[in-house]
Every structure is written in C-alpha cells, then in structure tokens.
Design a protein around this motif. Sequence first.
Motif, PDB file in Angstrom:
ATOM      1  N   GLY A 134       0.535  -1.477   0.136  1.00 35.06           N
ATOM      2  CA  GLY A 134      -0.377  -0.135   0.159  1.00 35.06           C
ATOM      3  C   GLY A 134       0.755   1.597   0.158  1.00 35.06           C
ATOM      4  O   GLY A 134       2.560   1.023  -0.056  1.00 35.06           O
ATOM      5  N   VAL A 135       0.110   2.289   0.715  1.00 30.68           N
ATOM      6  CA  VAL A 135       1.394   3.783   0.340  1.00 30.68           C
ATOM      7  C   VAL A 135       1.480   3.816   1.807  1.00 30.68           C
ATOM      8  O   VAL A 135       0.663   4.196   2.230  1.00 30.68           O
ATOM      9  N   THR A 157      -4.548   1.263   1.947  1.00 30.83           N
ATOM     10  CA  THR A 157      -4.790   0.083   0.983  1.00 30.83           C
ATOM     11  C   THR A 157      -5.659   1.142  -0.246  1.00 30.83           C
ATOM     12  O   THR A 157      -5.325   0.220  -1.048  1.00 30.83           O
ATOM     13  N   LYS A 158      -6.615   1.262  -0.125  1.00 34.89           N
ATOM     14  CA  LYS A 158      -7.454   1.672  -0.972  1.00 34.89           C
ATOM     15  C   LYS A 158      -8.472   3.588  -0.818  1.00 34.89           C
ATOM     16  O   LYS A 158      -8.126   3.486  -0.299  1.00 34.89           O
ATOM     17  N   THR A 165      -1.226  -0.868  -7.473  1.00 28.18           N
ATOM     18  CA  THR A 165       0.227  -1.840  -7.576  1.00 28.18           C
ATOM     19  C   THR A 165       1.025  -1.322  -7.324  1.00 28.18           C
ATOM     20  O   THR A 165       2.223  -1.115  -7.168  1.00 28.18           O
ATOM     21  N   SER A 166       0.474  -0.189  -6.854  1.00 26.89           N
ATOM     22  CA  SER A 166       1.677   1.452  -6.407  1.00 26.89           C
ATOM     23  C   SER A 166       1.257   2.502  -6.375  1.00 26.89           C
ATOM     24  O   SER A 166       0.496   2.743  -6.873  1.00 26.89           O
ATOM     25  N   THR A 216       5.100   7.323   0.120  1.00 25.01           N
ATOM     26  CA  THR A 216       6.048   6.353  -0.477  1.00 25.01           C
ATOM     27  C   THR A 216       5.406   4.819  -0.673  1.00 25.01           C
ATOM     28  O   THR A 216       4.216   4.750  -0.282  1.00 25.01           O
ATOM     29  N   ASP A 217       5.779   4.116  -1.528  1.00 26.12           N
ATOM     30  CA  ASP A 217       5.509   2.380  -1.550  1.00 26.12           C
ATOM     31  C   ASP A 217       5.683   1.811  -0.387  1.00 26.12           C
ATOM     32  O   ASP A 217       6.746   1.966   0.388  1.00 26.12           O
ATOM     33  N   HIS A 218       4.833   0.765   0.182  1.00 28.66           N
ATOM     34  CA  HIS A 218       5.245   0.152   1.302  1.00 28.66           C
ATOM     35  C   HIS A 218       5.127  -1.388   0.880  1.00 28.66           C
ATOM     36  O   HIS A 218       3.682  -1.101   0.253  1.00 28.66           O
TER      37      HIS A 218
END
Length: 350
Positions: A134-135, A157-158, A165-166, A216-218
């Motif tokens: 998630g973010v 997550t949503k 996906t990113s 950022t990406d998790h």
Amino acid sequence: MRIVKNNKLFKRLLVAFLALVIVACVVVPIPYYIEEPGETINLKELITVNDQKDKHKGSFSLTSVGIRRATIFTALKSKVDPFHEIISEEDLTGGASDDEYLQIQKFNMETSQNFAIEQALKLANKPYEMNYQGVYVLGVEKNSNFYGKISVGDTVTKADDKSFTSSEDFMKYVKAQKIGQKMKVTYIHNDETKEATEKLIQLPTDKKPGIGITLTDHTEIDSQDKVKIDAGDIGGPSAGLMFTLEIYEQLLGKDLRHGKKIAGTGTINSDGEVGRIGGIDKKVASAAASKNQIFFAPDDEITKELQKIQPGIKSNYEEAKAAAKKLKTNMKIVPVKTVQDALDYLAKMK
C-alpha cells in the motif's frame, strides 16, 4: 547582630539559588539535541538467514549516531568535545512531532532492510518477489481534510474501494478526480483497518486534486530464503549497505571478509547504489573506537547545484577521511558508489 544574621541568611539563599541554577543547567532539557558517536554493532548479532548465524571470522558492522536531548551544560560541553554537535529540534525532526519522527525513522529502517534483502538476493541469484502493501504515509498536510484521521506511519490500502499496485497508480487515480469531491480512503493504523471519507483539496504543487499526504511505496520481500533482521530500536536508512553485505555473505555461505573487522555506512536503493548519510564523522569515530580495520563510506557526487545551496559541502568519503585523520586511526577509509564497489574491494583483499 541582626545584620550579621541577615548576611548569613543571604549567603545561604545565594548558595541555594546557585545550586538550583547548576542543577537546572545539568538536568533541565532545552529544545536542542546532541549528536555524538553511537554504537558500532556486529551484524552477526542482528541477522540470520534460514535460521542460521554467520560463523565466519571477522565482522560486518553498522555504525550509528547517538542522539540525546541537550541541557545547557551538555550543549556547552559539545562545543569542546570532539565529534559532538548540537542541533535544533527543527533540524532533527523537520518539524514532525516526536511520534511522527519515530514512525518515519522506523519506516526508513524497514525500507532499508527490504532494499538490502533485495540486493543480496539479486547478487546471490536467488528468486524473490517484491509485494506491494500500500501507500505508506510520511506526512499529512495541516490543510488536508484527512488531517487528524490519517497519521504518519499509516498505510493507505484503497481509495474508493479500489486497490493499486504502486503509489504512482494511487496518485494517478486521485488526480483524475475533482477538487472538492469526496473520497473514501481505507488505511491501516496500528494493525487495524479503518476508513475515512473527506473532500479532496487542491495541491499547491500542481493545482491537481489530492488528499494532502506525503507518501511512498510500502513493500515487503517474499523469498524462499528466510532473512531475519532484528534491528531493535535502531532507526533510519543508513545501515542499508552493511545489511546487504552481511545478508549476501550468509546467503553464499562464503567468507567475504577474510577475518577482517569491517564497518561502514550508506543507504542502499533498488539499483544497488550507496547513498549519502548524515553524521559520518561520528560513525567513523565509533568504528575506530571498536577497533575496525576498514570503513566503507559513500562516495556521493557533489553537484554544482548542491554546492550553491551548501557552500563548502564535501562528499561523505571526504568527510570520513578527514575524521579518520583527526582521530589518527589506521582504519582504512574505502569509497563506494555501489554495493558492487564494496564487493570488488573485498575480492581483492585476500
């Protein structure tokens, strides 16, 4: 006779007052911090691969900077103690609260570990997958309608029940909506899934709609090889290079160090590049005190733009060499731009 008694009372009060002032100078914290040489930690103590410990001689060690709240006394003392530096709360945290700062440091450490594991698996030709979680929220703007709901350290997550996906895909979706439009955001806070629905704001950077978070990406690594890093309370991204070297040695089951005590520092990214860190002089002092023989230092490029912003700035390698010279240590300072540079040096060290 009364005058004598009054003089004695005055002296006692003065002594008591001075004692209180001294205690206050020594004990009462001020809004500054002291950076000083921290611990140098043998990574054999922190890392296992497939439930096995590193049994080869020598060591790869991470180095750290110790940070403690300053008092008037320690602030003054830091002016004369070598490799001690006083910094403001703003410079340390960037304006984040104590909790937010700790969350960011924790995330930086987790990201550092993921990149280190990824690089070590790549180098060892081991299969793996990078799973998007998630973010990760690094900051929330005060003008965001989600401020006070979504917090630093949460994972989004949503958006409107849509998964991504990113973080790039997430941002594209948000920016395709309208300013003032309501959006439902699903996020994880302290391992609990929550939802918040608020209006999108206009971002000052590109005038596009947004929820007003720095992100950022998790991600997490999925591999057949079980890599465990027990970093405890250590935070930040600067152990990335040394994590990579220790994990790689254990994956190969091969002695890369040839019995040498090797310390170092530097971030690591998904391309294996070693990045600049802060407080390297203090890390060199810590490594030298722990009798390390070699120290890997980031050989970062100092651009003209950076020189304009920070006149007199030196690369981490130059700073490390200057610190070693000041310490009069025989520890060899080795410049590295990539993890492969470090491996090439180790290969020639036989």
